[in-house]
Motif scaffolding. Structure first.
Motif, PDB file in Angstrom:
ATOM      1  N   ASN A   1      37.935  46.529  46.078  1.00  8.56           N
ATOM      2  CA  ASN A   1      39.184  47.219  45.745  1.00  8.56           C
ATOM      3  C   ASN A   1      38.925  48.623  45.207  1.00  8.56           C
ATOM      4  O   ASN A   1      39.609  49.587  45.576  1.00  8.56           O
TER       5      ASN A   1
ATOM      6  N   TYR B   1      38.678  37.702  41.245  1.00  5.80           N
ATOM      7  CA  TYR B   1      38.388  39.120  41.004  1.00  5.80           C
ATOM      8  C   TYR B   1      36.885  39.369  40.974  1.00  5.80           C
ATOM      9  O   TYR B   1      36.395  40.372  41.519  1.00  5.80           O
TER      10      TYR B   1
ATOM     11  N   GLY C   1      44.107  45.442  41.121  1.00  7.17           N
ATOM     12  CA  GLY C   1      44.493  44.297  41.937  1.00  7.17           C
ATOM     13  C   GLY C   1      44.947  43.070  41.191  1.00  7.17           C
ATOM     14  O   GLY C   1      45.475  42.133  41.799  1.00  7.17           O
TER      15      GLY C   1
ATOM     16  N   TRP D   1      44.124  50.234  45.064  1.00  4.54           N
ATOM     17  CA  TRP D   1      43.469  49.328  46.001  1.00  4.54           C
ATOM     18  C   TRP D   1      44.327  49.114  47.254  1.00  4.54           C
ATOM     19  O   TRP D   1      43.807  48.807  48.326  1.00  4.54           O
ATOM     20  N   ASP D   2      45.655  49.316  47.105  1.00  6.10           N
ATOM     21  CA  ASP D   2      46.546  49.086  48.240  1.00  6.10           C
ATOM     22  C   ASP D   2      47.117  50.378  48.824  1.00  6.10           C
ATOM     23  O   ASP D   2      48.078  50.342  49.600  1.00  6.10           O
TER      24      ASP D   2
ATOM     25  N   HIS E   1      46.735  41.763  44.406  1.00  5.79           N
ATOM     26  CA  HIS E   1      45.967  41.343  45.577  1.00  5.79           C
ATOM     27  C   HIS E   1      46.314  39.893  45.927  1.00  5.79           C
ATOM     28  O   HIS E   1      46.442  39.037  45.030  1.00  5.79           O
TER      29      HIS E   1
ATOM     30  N   LEU F   1      35.233  41.201  44.848  1.00  5.17           N
ATOM     31  CA  LEU F   1      36.569  41.726  45.148  1.00  5.17           C
ATOM     32  C   LEU F   1      36.843  42.971  44.306  1.00  5.17           C
ATOM     33  O   LEU F   1      37.449  43.932  44.781  1.00  5.17           O
TER      34      LEU F   1
END
Length: 340
Positions: free
Chosen positions: A255, A246, A204, A321-322, A13, A251
């Motif tokens: 995520n 994090y 992340g 997460w992505d 991230h 976050l």
């Protein structure tokens, strides 16, 4: 390359990368005597409670090995699900480093229960047998299923009656909390977990985990266990600094919610095909499903993913997460082409 093989394949991230860059500022005392590590430890105490004692390590296998050494002696045994990471995927590292016998227990969904554990709580005080001392559970399980708070409490209460410890491998703890809509504290220390492997690499972060002891007698020897296990980083600030963004502004939860939502959407796509059968409850960012041989071969030509049980064509997809909407759209379109 885009894949559904593992959340270990995802990127880092941007806020985590930025924290690492900011930590690369001038010189800092090594081995954790730096401001980033102090701030990260304070943040973990803020999230998990003052009784939390965190120790940062390199990776998940190291975290599990360090945690299990803290709760056992070499004549003890560690109970776990048959599919558990420490039993299947860590090359025997926890068993070798702790010296303990690992006792696998068959489960239908990757989760232990008091009923499954109880028959193995025997031979206490009998020197010819390993002495049960710890139970290892994964949150989420290796089959993508989630322990509820009540299920964790039930296991912890049973173990504490026998003066045993509960170790939770929280490599995907964030995904479990996102599914249950609860805090990490509620699902760990408040539920009776004694020691936690706290991971962020799958959600992340770049690298590094934390072993968090929730009982003072477990924290006492942790510095020595970590060092002897080759898990103490000299430039520790680069690992510990990641935990600041994090844990700030949730976050970790953002995520995990995204990864879980992508898995749910992907499960909805797979459910449209009569010849595809989802084999486990979809409660996190992992999906297990069977698919006929010919479309499976075509799927493997285009996408990288792991087979779980080749005998029945059972595959595993993992979202991250992505993972993007485009990733799922492309997969859906390809599935419609090969499943005609």
């Amino acid at each position: 390359m885009r894949s559904f093989a593992s959340d270990n394949n995802s990127g880092v991230h941007p806020r985590i990368l930025d924290a690492i860059i900011k930590a690369n500022d001038n010189h800092a005392v090594g081995y954790g005597d730096d401001p980033w590590t102090a701030q990260a430890a304070a943040k973990i105490k803020e999230v998990f409670g003052e009784q939390a004692s965190p120790y940062f390590v390199f990776n998940g296998t190291g975290a599990n090995s360090v945690a299990l050494q803290a709760v056992t002696r070499p004549f003890n045994s560690i109970l776990c699900a048959e599919t558990a990471h420490i039993n299947v995927d860590e090359c025997g590292a926890p068993a070798r480093m702790s010296g303990c016998a690992v006792v696998p227990i068959a489960t239908p969904d990757g989760k232990l229960t008091p009923e499954l554990i109880r028959p193995h709580l025997r031979n206490f005080g009998f020197c010819h047998h390993s002495q049960p001392k710890a139970v290892y559970i994964s949150q989420v399980s290796e089959l993508g299923t989630v322990y509820t708070i009540e299920e964790v409490k039930a296991i912890a209460e049973l173990l504490h009656q026998y003066d045993m410890y509960l170790h939770m491998d929280g490599a995907r703890l964030a995904n479990a909390c996102a599914y249950l809509n609860c805090s990490m504290k509620e699902l760990t220390v408040d539920a009776g977990v004694d020691i936690l492997s706290f991971g962020g690499t799958k959600n992340g972060m770049m690298m590094g985990e934390a072993v968090i002891a929730f009982r003072p007698e477990l924290a006492e020897f942790m510095p020595y266990i970590r060092k002897q296990s080759a898990q103490l980083a000299s430039k520790l600030r680069y690992m510990s600094a990641q935990f600041l963004p994090y844990l700030e502004n949730d976050l970790w939860l953002e995520n995990a919610k995204h990864a879980n939502a992508c898995a749910k959407r992907l499960a909805d796509v797979l459910a449209e095909f009569p010849d595809v059968h989802i084999t486990q409850k979809v409660e996190s960012n992992q999906l297990f499903f069977t698919i006929p041989t010919e479309p499976l071969k075509k799927l493997q030509e285009k996408y990288f993913f792991y087979m779980w049980n080749e005998a029945i064509n059972e595959a595993r997809f993992v979202t991250s997460w992505d993972t993007t909407e485009e990733d799922i759209d492309d997969l859906e379109a390809f599935l419609r082409e090969i499943m005609k």
